[in-house]
Structure formats: C-alpha cells, structure tokens
Write an enzyme that holds these catalytic residues in place. Structure first.
Site, PDB file in Angstrom:
ATOM      1  CG  HIS A 287      -3.411   3.223   2.301  1.00 36.57           C
ATOM      2  ND1 HIS A 287      -3.901   2.777   1.092  1.00 36.57           N
ATOM      3  CD2 HIS A 287      -3.406   2.137   3.127  1.00 36.57           C
ATOM      4  CE1 HIS A 287      -4.176   1.490   1.179  1.00 36.57           C
ATOM      5  NE2 HIS A 287      -3.890   1.078   2.396  1.00 36.57           N
TER       6      HIS A 287
ATOM      7  CG  ASN B  68      -6.939  -1.132   1.413  1.00 39.85           C
ATOM      8  OD1 ASN B  68      -6.212  -0.772   0.486  1.00 39.85           O
ATOM      9  ND2 ASN B  68      -6.476  -1.535   2.581  1.00 39.85           N
TER      10      ASN B  68
ATOM     11  CB  CYS C 213      -0.955  -0.003   1.183  1.00 34.95           C
ATOM     12  SG  CYS C 213      -1.918  -1.508   1.274  1.00 34.95           S
TER      13      CYS C 213
HETATM   14  O1  UT7 Z   1      -3.778  -1.457   3.625  1.00 39.83           O
HETATM   15  C1  UT7 Z   1      -3.607  -2.022   4.891  1.00 39.83           C
HETATM   16  C2  UT7 Z   1      -4.609  -3.130   4.985  1.00 39.83           C
HETATM   17  N1  UT7 Z   1      -5.105  -3.468   6.244  1.00 39.83           N
HETATM   18  C3  UT7 Z   1      -5.773  -2.666   7.106  1.00 39.83           C
HETATM   19  O2  UT7 Z   1      -5.895  -1.491   6.958  1.00 39.83           O
HETATM   20  C4  UT7 Z   1      -6.387  -3.359   8.283  1.00 39.83           C
HETATM   21  C5  UT7 Z   1      -6.409  -2.531   9.537  1.00 39.83           C
HETATM   22  N2  UT7 Z   1      -7.333  -3.124  10.487  1.00 39.83           N
HETATM   23  C6  UT7 Z   1      -8.645  -2.935  10.418  1.00 39.83           C
HETATM   24  O3  UT7 Z   1      -9.131  -2.159   9.589  1.00 39.83           O
HETATM   25  C7  UT7 Z   1      -9.515  -3.631  11.432  1.00 39.83           C
HETATM   26  O4  UT7 Z   1      -8.680  -4.353  12.324  1.00 39.83           O
HETATM   27  C8  UT7 Z   1     -10.552  -4.588  10.792  1.00 39.83           C
HETATM   28  C9  UT7 Z   1     -11.617  -3.765  10.082  1.00 39.83           C
HETATM   29  C10 UT7 Z   1      -9.881  -5.540   9.828  1.00 39.83           C
HETATM   30  C11 UT7 Z   1     -11.242  -5.376  11.876  1.00 39.83           C
HETATM   31  O5  UT7 Z   1     -11.857  -4.500  12.827  1.00 39.83           O
HETATM   32  P1  UT7 Z   1     -11.602  -4.711  14.390  1.00 39.83           P
HETATM   33  O6  UT7 Z   1     -12.393  -3.678  15.068  1.00 39.83           O
HETATM   34  O7  UT7 Z   1     -10.113  -4.744  14.625  1.00 39.83           O
HETATM   35  O8  UT7 Z   1     -12.249  -6.129  14.629  1.00 39.83           O
HETATM   36  P2  UT7 Z   1     -11.583  -7.440  15.229  1.00 39.83           P
HETATM   37  O9  UT7 Z   1     -10.688  -8.101  14.253  1.00 39.83           O
HETATM   38  O10 UT7 Z   1     -11.033  -7.127  16.587  1.00 39.83           O
HETATM   39  O11 UT7 Z   1     -12.865  -8.347  15.401  1.00 39.83           O
HETATM   40  C12 UT7 Z   1     -13.935  -7.989  16.296  1.00 39.83           C
HETATM   41  C13 UT7 Z   1     -15.026  -9.028  16.135  1.00 39.83           C
HETATM   42  C14 UT7 Z   1     -14.509 -10.465  16.218  1.00 39.83           C
HETATM   43  O12 UT7 Z   1     -15.490 -11.245  16.873  1.00 39.83           O
HETATM   44  P3  UT7 Z   1     -15.317 -11.632  18.412  1.00 39.83           P
HETATM   45  O13 UT7 Z   1     -14.011 -12.354  18.510  1.00 39.83           O
HETATM   46  O14 UT7 Z   1     -15.324 -10.319  19.152  1.00 39.83           O
HETATM   47  O15 UT7 Z   1     -16.524 -12.481  18.648  1.00 39.83           O
HETATM   48  C15 UT7 Z   1     -14.430 -10.877  14.765  1.00 39.83           C
HETATM   49  O16 UT7 Z   1     -14.555 -12.273  14.599  1.00 39.83           O
HETATM   50  O17 UT7 Z   1     -15.654  -8.899  14.867  1.00 39.83           O
HETATM   51  C16 UT7 Z   1     -15.624 -10.161  14.175  1.00 39.83           C
HETATM   52  N3  UT7 Z   1     -15.489  -9.904  12.746  1.00 39.83           N
HETATM   53  C17 UT7 Z   1     -16.547  -9.680  11.948  1.00 39.83           C
HETATM   54  N4  UT7 Z   1     -17.864  -9.638  12.191  1.00 39.83           N
HETATM   55  C18 UT7 Z   1     -18.675  -9.377  11.147  1.00 39.83           C
HETATM   56  C19 UT7 Z   1     -14.347  -9.819  12.004  1.00 39.83           C
HETATM   57  N5  UT7 Z   1     -14.666  -9.549  10.735  1.00 39.83           N
HETATM   58  C20 UT7 Z   1     -16.019  -9.465  10.667  1.00 39.83           C
HETATM   59  C21 UT7 Z   1     -16.915  -9.195   9.632  1.00 39.83           C
HETATM   60  N6  UT7 Z   1     -18.235  -9.149   9.913  1.00 39.83           N
HETATM   61  N7  UT7 Z   1     -16.512  -8.953   8.368  1.00 39.83           N
END
Ligand code: UT7
Length: 317
Positions: free
Chosen positions: A243, A273, A111
């Site tokens: 980004h 993204n 990225c």
């Molecule tokens: O160009 C660089 C590319 N990468 C990035 O920019 C990624 C940066 N990170 C992020 O944007 C965030 O970490 C995410 C959007 C990927 C995830 O958000 P988060 O607030 O960090 O969520 P998390 O991974 O901590 O997950 C929270 C909960 C989990 O459930 P439990 O364990 O609390 O029951 C996940 O399993 O949300 C769940 N979850 C979802 N639920 C519904 C994860 N993905 C999804 C989904 N839909 N798509």
C-alpha cells in the site's frame, strides 16, 4: 484449486495537483511533503466518480485478460468513498460495463479493501460458487478530504485499479493470505457519513503518528505470516507491492524484513495515497511496463482505517 490474476487495469483522473499547488491552499512546502511522505503530485477527479473510474479500470483489466464483460461472474468494488450509498458502486460498474450475469457488491476495509476483496474472491471461487471475478479498488478521496487540514490533504489522491481473477489448478496464482482488524483503534483514522446537517464534520481525520506506528509494527508481522502460510521464506519473494501511503513506511518495512529496497516498487510520488486503489494501480503499472515475470513470487500488503491490515502471496503467471 486457487485463483490467478489474468488481467490488470487502472484509471486515473487527468487533473494533476502538485505540492506547489498545495502550497497555495495550506501552510506547507514541497520540500516538507517530499521529505515526510515521498509524494510529489496526485490526481484529482473532476467529474469522474468511484463507479466511472472503477468501470474504466475493469474494462482495461478485461481487455488485458482477453475476456468479455458478459462472462464475468462476480464484481467486488472495495471503496471507502462512494458517491452513493445505494446502489453500490459495484452494481453501477456492472451496468456500465454490461456484465449482466455478474453478482456485484461493495466492501469497505479502507486501504486494505482491495486485499480483503481478493481474499473474498478467492473464497468464493475455490468454494466453487463462481469461476472468475473482477476485484477493484476505487476512490475519489478528494471529496472527503478537508482542504484546510495540512495533516491530511497533502496525502491523498483519486484513482482506480482492477484485476480479473479466475480459477486455476496452479502452479501459478495465490498461495497464502493473512488478514487482521483492530476496531479498538478505529478513532485514529475516521470519517463521518454525510448528513443534511451543514454543521456535521464529514471529512477525514487522522492521527498520523499513530497510523505510522501501527503500519510499521503490524505490516511486517502480517507479511511474515502470509509468507509462512505459503511455506516460503522472505528470500523467495521477488517483489513486495505494498500500500502506497508513505515512502518512509515502506523503507521501514523493507528494513525490518531485511529485504533490499529495490524489491519494493513505488508510484507514490506520482499518485499519492489512493487508499484501496494503490495496490491494483501499482500492479497494473508494473504489469504494463513488463516488470512482472512468470514464476515471480509477489507479496501484496496493505493497511489502513478500521484499523485493518492484510497480506497475500502469489506466483505470477
Ligand atoms: O493509508 C493510511 C493513511 N495514513 C497514513 O499512511 C499516515 C501515516 N502517517 C504519516 O505518513 C505521517 O505521520 C505524516 C506524513 C502524516 C506526518 O508526518 P510526521 O513526521 O508524523 O509529522 P508530525 O505529524 O509529527 O508533524 C511534525 C510537524 C508538526 O509541527 P510541530 O508540532 O513539530 O511544530 C506539524 O504541525 O510538522 C507539522 N506539519 C506540517 N508542516 C508542513 C504537519 N503537516 C504538515 C505539512 N506541512 N503538510
């Protein structure tokens, strides 16, 4: 001497995939995706390739600059999702647009690739090797995304953006750059190369929380460094073109820099993204919408797999 952006262009595939469409593929919801990422829909390539999208973006950037392909000296394509290892996408672009005399090669800094490409073009041109360049970010991430992994498939989209840059004596153009890499954290965002082994895992893997922490810690520092090197203060900056990974990341960066969120344009809700393509696509949209004014100080900044990060400051012409 420095370089300035004399033209911008972009190309997006026609197919739109909404959050509702994703609800049919994985256990997720439109509400979750909007709240946690800011994304509503993204574009998905159907027949378009990294090279074809990049070539269209380049043709539009050349038209915007009023320049001809045969006069281009250098083509740099930043991509982490090329269809072919050989030939590189930049050489394919050279052939498609008819830039016979250009030197062409790809670079991969995920990225941050477009920013690293700009710094490379700046170095070549200010060293006197070339007079101009097309710098492109182009991705077809949909083919390396695991469409059963809700942690990643909701984030990414396909598209390409390009700028035509040329030497200038100023006062417009690029002023300062800051870049960095941290290979020790490479495993938090990774993807293996395709092989003949059908068992091989060839999809993007990400520790979202770690990437989030890295971005919100590293990007503000990197922006401050680039602004300092430009002998400016954050208050002098009119626009921060970051980004487009997650609106929460952008809001956190704005808060840490104590800058009004209105200085941080976004297109993430519409396109998701697109890795190396996010910054040049957003820049092109702002340019075509007449939102860039002569004399404005603009920061471009990105971060991503590697891990890599970068920022630069320019004065719009
Ligand atoms: O160009 C660089 C590319 N990468 C990035 O920019 C990624 C940066 N990170 C992020 O944007 C965030 O970490 C995410 C959007 C990927 C995830 O958000 P988060 O607030 O960090 O969520 P998390 O991974 O901590 O997950 C929270 C909960 C989990 O459930 P439990 O364990 O609390 O029951 C996940 O399993 O949300 C769940 N979850 C979802 N639920 C519904 C994860 N993905 C999804 C989904 N839909 N798509």
């Amino acid at each position: 001497m420095t370089i300035k952006i004399a033209g911008t262009g972009s190309a997006l595939p026609n197919k739109i995939m909404t959050n509702k469409d994703l609800e049919q593929l994985v256990e997720t919801s439109d509400e979750w995706i909007r709240e946690r990422t800011g994304i509503c829909e993204r574009r998905i390539a159907q027949g378009d390739t990294v090279a074809s999208l990049a070539a269209t973006a380049c043709e539009r950037a050349l038209a915007n600059a009023g320049k001809k392909a045969e006069d281009v000296d250098l083509i740099l394509v930043a991509t982490c999702s090329p269809e072919q290892l050989l030939p590189c996408a930049a050489c394919q672009v050279q052939s498609i647009i008819g830039a016979q005399k250009a030197v062409a090669f790809d670079l991969n800094a995920a990225c941050s690739g477009f920013l690293f490409g700009l710094a490379t073009a700046y170095s070549y041109i200010t060293a006197g090797l070339y007079k101009n360049a097309l710098v492109v970010g182009s991705e077809v991430l949909s083919k390396i995304v695991d469409w059963t992994d809700r942690g990643t498939c909701i984030l990414f989209g396909d598209g390409a953006g390009a700028v035509y840059v040329e030497a200038t004596e100023g006062p417009e153009g690029f002023i300062g750059f800051a870049q960095g890499s941290d290979g020790s954290k490479g495993s938090v965002l990774s993807c293996n190369e395709r092989t003949d082994n059908p068992e091989e895992d060839i999809y993007v893997h990400m520790d979202g929380r770690e990437v989030y922490k890295f971005a919100t810690r590293q990007v503000p520092k990197c922006i401050v460094e680039a602004v300092d090197r430009s002998q400016l203060s954050l208050e002098d900056i009119d626009l921060f073109v970051l980004h487009q990974a997650n609106t929460r990341i952008i809001e956190s960066i704005a808060k840490q820099l104590k800058q009004d969120i209105s200085k941080f344009p976004v297109n993430l809700p519409r396109v998701g993204n697109m890795s190396s393509a996010t910054i040049p696509v957003l820049l092109d949209e702002l340019n075509r919408d007449g939102k860039l004014q002569k004399g404005q100080k603009i920061v471009l900044s990105g971060f991503g797999a590697g891990l890599t990060y970068g920022a630069c400051v320019l004065t719009w012409q």
